[in-house]
Scaffold this motif. Structure first.
Motif, PDB file in Angstrom:
ATOM      1  N   ILE A 124       0.848  -1.211   0.000  1.00 24.65           N
ATOM      2  CA  ILE A 124       0.000   0.000   0.000  1.00 24.65           C
ATOM      3  C   ILE A 124       0.876   1.251   0.000  1.00 24.65           C
ATOM      4  O   ILE A 124       0.669   2.178  -0.799  1.00 24.65           O
ATOM      5  CB  ILE A 124      -0.950   0.003   1.217  1.00 24.65           C
ATOM      6  CG1 ILE A 124      -1.982  -1.124   1.100  1.00 24.65           C
ATOM      7  CG2 ILE A 124      -1.643   1.359   1.360  1.00 24.65           C
ATOM      8  CD1 ILE A 124      -2.780  -1.380   2.365  1.00 24.65           C
ATOM      9  N   LYS A 125       1.878   1.266   0.868  1.00 28.56           N
ATOM     10  CA  LYS A 125       2.752   2.439   1.001  1.00 28.56           C
ATOM     11  C   LYS A 125       3.462   2.725  -0.325  1.00 28.56           C
ATOM     12  O   LYS A 125       3.474   3.863  -0.812  1.00 28.56           O
ATOM     13  CB  LYS A 125       3.774   2.196   2.119  1.00 28.56           C
ATOM     14  CG  LYS A 125       4.739   3.340   2.369  1.00 28.56           C
ATOM     15  CD  LYS A 125       5.577   3.046   3.616  1.00 28.56           C
ATOM     16  CE  LYS A 125       6.542   4.188   3.923  1.00 28.56           C
ATOM     17  NZ  LYS A 125       7.629   4.300   2.936  1.00 28.56           N
ATOM     18  N   LEU A 128       1.095   3.935  -3.265  1.00 23.19           N
ATOM     19  CA  LEU A 128       0.751   5.353  -3.138  1.00 23.19           C
ATOM     20  C   LEU A 128       1.939   6.242  -3.514  1.00 23.19           C
ATOM     21  O   LEU A 128       1.769   7.269  -4.195  1.00 23.19           O
ATOM     22  CB  LEU A 128       0.298   5.662  -1.702  1.00 23.19           C
ATOM     23  CG  LEU A 128      -1.057   5.055  -1.297  1.00 23.19           C
ATOM     24  CD1 LEU A 128      -1.262   5.136   0.206  1.00 23.19           C
ATOM     25  CD2 LEU A 128      -2.200   5.772  -2.020  1.00 23.19           C
ATOM     26  N   TRP A 131       2.401   6.128  -7.350  1.00 18.28           N
ATOM     27  CA  TRP A 131       1.301   6.864  -7.980  1.00 18.28           C
ATOM     28  C   TRP A 131       1.601   8.374  -7.959  1.00 18.28           C
ATOM     29  O   TRP A 131       1.441   9.064  -8.971  1.00 18.28           O
ATOM     30  CB  TRP A 131       0.008   6.562  -7.232  1.00 18.28           C
ATOM     31  CG  TRP A 131      -1.201   7.299  -7.695  1.00 18.28           C
ATOM     32  CD1 TRP A 131      -1.780   8.372  -7.093  1.00 18.28           C
ATOM     33  CD2 TRP A 131      -2.018   7.015  -8.847  1.00 18.28           C
ATOM     34  NE1 TRP A 131      -2.891   8.776  -7.786  1.00 18.28           N
ATOM     35  CE2 TRP A 131      -3.065   7.968  -8.872  1.00 18.28           C
ATOM     36  CE3 TRP A 131      -1.963   6.055  -9.859  1.00 18.28           C
ATOM     37  CZ2 TRP A 131      -4.044   7.987  -9.862  1.00 18.28           C
ATOM     38  CZ3 TRP A 131      -2.937   6.078 -10.848  1.00 18.28           C
ATOM     39  CH2 TRP A 131      -3.960   7.028 -10.850  1.00 18.28           C
ATOM     40  N   GLU A 132       2.060   8.862  -6.814  1.00 14.31           N
ATOM     41  CA  GLU A 132       2.389  10.292  -6.696  1.00 14.31           C
ATOM     42  C   GLU A 132       3.630  10.643  -7.508  1.00 14.31           C
ATOM     43  O   GLU A 132       3.704  11.711  -8.121  1.00 14.31           O
ATOM     44  CB  GLU A 132       2.594  10.662  -5.221  1.00 14.31           C
ATOM     45  CG  GLU A 132       1.309  10.692  -4.431  1.00 14.31           C
ATOM     46  CD  GLU A 132       1.501  11.221  -3.017  1.00 14.31           C
ATOM     47  OE1 GLU A 132       2.545  11.851  -2.741  1.00 14.31           O
ATOM     48  OE2 GLU A 132       0.604  10.997  -2.187  1.00 14.31           O
ATOM     49  N   LYS A 155      -7.554  -1.217  -0.841  1.00 11.98           N
ATOM     50  CA  LYS A 155      -7.178   0.088  -0.292  1.00 11.98           C
ATOM     51  C   LYS A 155      -6.757   1.041  -1.406  1.00 11.98           C
ATOM     52  O   LYS A 155      -7.151   2.222  -1.419  1.00 11.98           O
ATOM     53  CB  LYS A 155      -6.039  -0.095   0.719  1.00 11.98           C
ATOM     54  CG  LYS A 155      -5.480   1.204   1.286  1.00 11.98           C
ATOM     55  CD  LYS A 155      -6.503   1.942   2.133  1.00 11.98           C
ATOM     56  CE  LYS A 155      -5.869   3.164   2.795  1.00 11.98           C
ATOM     57  NZ  LYS A 155      -6.889   3.996   3.489  1.00 11.98           N
ATOM     58  N   ALA A 156      -5.947   0.551  -2.347  1.00  6.33           N
ATOM     59  CA  ALA A 156      -5.457   1.408  -3.434  1.00  6.33           C
ATOM     60  C   ALA A 156      -6.624   1.915  -4.284  1.00  6.33           C
ATOM     61  O   ALA A 156      -6.653   3.089  -4.673  1.00  6.33           O
ATOM     62  CB  ALA A 156      -4.458   0.638  -4.287  1.00  6.33           C
ATOM     63  N   SER A 158      -9.701   2.301  -3.264  1.00  6.42           N
ATOM     64  CA  SER A 158     -10.450   3.260  -2.442  1.00  6.42           C
ATOM     65  C   SER A 158      -9.759   4.619  -2.378  1.00  6.42           C
ATOM     66  O   SER A 158     -10.400   5.647  -2.122  1.00  6.42           O
ATOM     67  CB  SER A 158     -10.660   2.713  -1.019  1.00  6.42           C
ATOM     68  OG  SER A 158      -9.458   2.789  -0.263  1.00  6.42           O
ATOM     69  N   GLU A 159      -8.427   4.619  -2.637  1.00  5.00           N
ATOM     70  CA  GLU A 159      -7.658   5.872  -2.659  1.00  5.00           C
ATOM     71  C   GLU A 159      -7.635   6.511  -4.050  1.00  5.00           C
ATOM     72  O   GLU A 159      -7.007   7.553  -4.255  1.00  5.00           O
ATOM     73  CB  GLU A 159      -6.218   5.612  -2.194  1.00  5.00           C
ATOM     74  CG  GLU A 159      -6.081   5.219  -0.735  1.00  5.00           C
ATOM     75  CD  GLU A 159      -6.348   6.375   0.228  1.00  5.00           C
ATOM     76  OE1 GLU A 159      -6.231   7.545  -0.194  1.00  5.00           O
ATOM     77  OE2 GLU A 159      -6.694   6.110   1.393  1.00  5.00           O
ATOM     78  N   ARG A 188     -14.833   3.973  -1.517  1.00  8.54           N
ATOM     79  CA  ARG A 188     -14.548   5.328  -2.006  1.00  8.54           C
ATOM     80  C   ARG A 188     -15.842   6.129  -2.176  1.00  8.54           C
ATOM     81  O   ARG A 188     -15.916   7.305  -1.800  1.00  8.54           O
ATOM     82  CB  ARG A 188     -13.795   5.241  -3.327  1.00  8.54           C
ATOM     83  CG  ARG A 188     -13.343   6.600  -3.849  1.00  8.54           C
ATOM     84  CD  ARG A 188     -12.358   6.461  -4.990  1.00  8.54           C
ATOM     85  NE  ARG A 188     -12.015   7.763  -5.549  1.00  8.54           N
ATOM     86  CZ  ARG A 188     -11.125   8.596  -5.032  1.00  8.54           C
ATOM     87  NH1 ARG A 188     -10.470   8.259  -3.927  1.00  8.54           N
ATOM     88  NH2 ARG A 188     -10.865   9.760  -5.601  1.00  8.54           N
ATOM     89  N   ASN A 191     -17.235   7.329   1.019  1.00  2.17           N
ATOM     90  CA  ASN A 191     -16.478   8.474   1.549  1.00  2.17           C
ATOM     91  C   ASN A 191     -16.727   9.757   0.760  1.00  2.17           C
ATOM     92  O   ASN A 191     -16.028  10.760   0.944  1.00  2.17           O
ATOM     93  CB  ASN A 191     -14.979   8.160   1.556  1.00  2.17           C
ATOM     94  CG  ASN A 191     -14.606   7.122   2.604  1.00  2.17           C
ATOM     95  OD1 ASN A 191     -15.254   7.035   3.642  1.00  2.17           O
ATOM     96  ND2 ASN A 191     -13.587   6.315   2.330  1.00  2.17           N
ATOM     97  N   LYS A 193     -16.365  10.312  -2.482  1.00  2.00           N
ATOM     98  CA  LYS A 193     -15.406  10.601  -3.556  1.00  2.00           C
ATOM     99  C   LYS A 193     -15.857   9.951  -4.864  1.00  2.00           C
ATOM    100  O   LYS A 193     -16.541   8.937  -4.860  1.00  2.00           O
ATOM    101  CB  LYS A 193     -14.016  10.102  -3.158  1.00  2.00           C
ATOM    102  CG  LYS A 193     -13.454  10.850  -1.956  1.00  2.00           C
ATOM    103  CD  LYS A 193     -12.102  10.300  -1.546  1.00  2.00           C
ATOM    104  CE  LYS A 193     -11.566  11.067  -0.334  1.00  2.00           C
ATOM    105  NZ  LYS A 193     -10.322  10.492   0.180  1.00  2.00           N
TER     106      LYS A 193
END
Length: 366
Positions: A124-125, A128, A131-132, A155-156, A158-159, A188, A191, A193
């Protein structure tokens, strides 16, 4: 000029992505040519592809020398090199991404470290972070579809990341991946989004299944099934895809702009010289799917491929193939788990080789 046989595949609703990247193909204009002439609509990469690109070319030497002056790890150097390539390929593919059905294709995939394949939080870390770092709307981050990878995929999504789920071999795991994708979208949405720009594919590895299963079939005198199990599995996966991405649960998400997670056929180069080199590509052409092909398979299909929609032909035959395995006490679930375990190792080895190559280049530059 006659339309390329590869380009004709798109007429049947399937997108061809190239399973290859290096700086030469980007800078020489070859990638742009493949997009224009062969209708290539995306690019995938993996640690083995990058290892070959960096180890067999001087194109990366100057960047490695520059990065070696900073106090960063060999892995950080690799991802800086990879991110640069991915960004440039993404720019070339942006017109495909921006076509009338926006976001249907035009993606470039970058994989998290294979050393994290069984590490949910680490995956996950890094997903992210990558991606950035790439910072392109038409990038996909590749996450292996291992048991620990499922929560990372959810999780990814949902982000808001685009995810290419890699290293899939078994039907049960594939169904779990679709669940992770849909649950990630639901989270997502809950939330507040948007979910209308998220794209995902589930990469089903094919020829490796037959490489493992065929010798067992030979022993059990089931030679008529050789070369058929992977294709049968893929056809059954497509049945699951059509079932999952329909009905009330999915329709609620689709109303908010959600896109189905397309099946992607990977490992589609024939590894058995007895088979036609375009066997897997030809057998699995069908709507709303992707096939990522190595350069040699793309070249072969351009030369003598036979484009036609075959994915939904003889679905009863596909069921019969898998039933015969069961009848012969061949546990396909056990074998596909073996392939997943071996697949992690097959990516770890070139990744570690890659980091050593970068280290050697650093020493030369000092």
């Amino acid at each position: 000029m006659e339309t390329s046989k590869v380009k004709k595949i798109h007429d049947y609703g399937q997108s061809i992505w190239l399973d290859f990247i290096d700086r030469d193909i980007i800078k020489s204009g070859k990638l742009k040519q493949l997009i224009d002439e062969d209708g290539v609509r995306g690019v995938t990469s993996n640690p083995a592809i990058f290892e070959k690109a960096i180890s067999s070319s001087a194109d990366y030497d100057a960047d490695i020398a520059a990065f070696s002056k900073e106090n960063i790890s060999n892995e950080d150097i690799f991802y800086r090199l990879a991110v640069k390539d991915i960004q440039q390929a993404a720019e070339i593919l942006l017109p495909v991404y921006n076509e009338e059905v926006k976001g249907a294709d035009g993606y470039v995939s970058l994989e998290v470290s294979p050393l994290l394949a069984l590490d949910t939080e680490g995956t996950i870390k890094q997903a992210l972070e990558l991606w950035e770092a790439v910072d392109r709307k038409n990038v996909m981050i590749k996450i292996p579809g291992t048991k620990p990878g499922l929560a990372a995929i959810q999780k990814a999504i949902s982000e808001g990341l685009n995810i290419n789920v890699t290293l899939l071999f078994g039907l049960e795991r594939y169904r779990e991946v679709t669940e992770a994708y849909i649950t990630g979208l639901e989270e997502r949405l809950a939330n507040g989004k948007s979910i209308n720009e998220i794209s995902s594919v589930a990469s089903f590895f094919l020829s490796r299944i037959d490489v493992l299963v065929d010798p067992i079939l030979q022993e059990k005198e089931l030679t008529d099934l050789k070369g058929e199990v992977a294709i049968a599995s893929a056809k059954k996966a497509y049945e699951i895809y059509k079932e999952v991405f329909s009905g009330p649960r999915w329709e609620k998400l689709a109303a908010e702009g959600a896109r189905p997670q397309r099946l992607l056929w990977a490992s589609t180069g024939s590894k058995n010289p007895e088979f036609k080199d375009t066997k897997y590509v030809e057998a699995l052409i069908g709507p709303d799917t992707v096939d990522t092909v190595p350069m040699e398979t793309l070249d072969a299909f351009r030369d003598h491929g036979d484009p036609a929609s075959r994915l939904e032909i003889d679905l009863e035959g596909a069921s019969a193939v898998l039933a015969q395995l069961q009848h012969a006490d061949i546990d396909l679930n056990q074998l596909t788990q073996q392939l997943e375990d071996e697949g992690i190792e097959k990516f770890n080895a070139p990744y570690e080789k890659l980091l050593k190559a970068i280290d050697a280049q650093k020493q030369t530059a000092q």
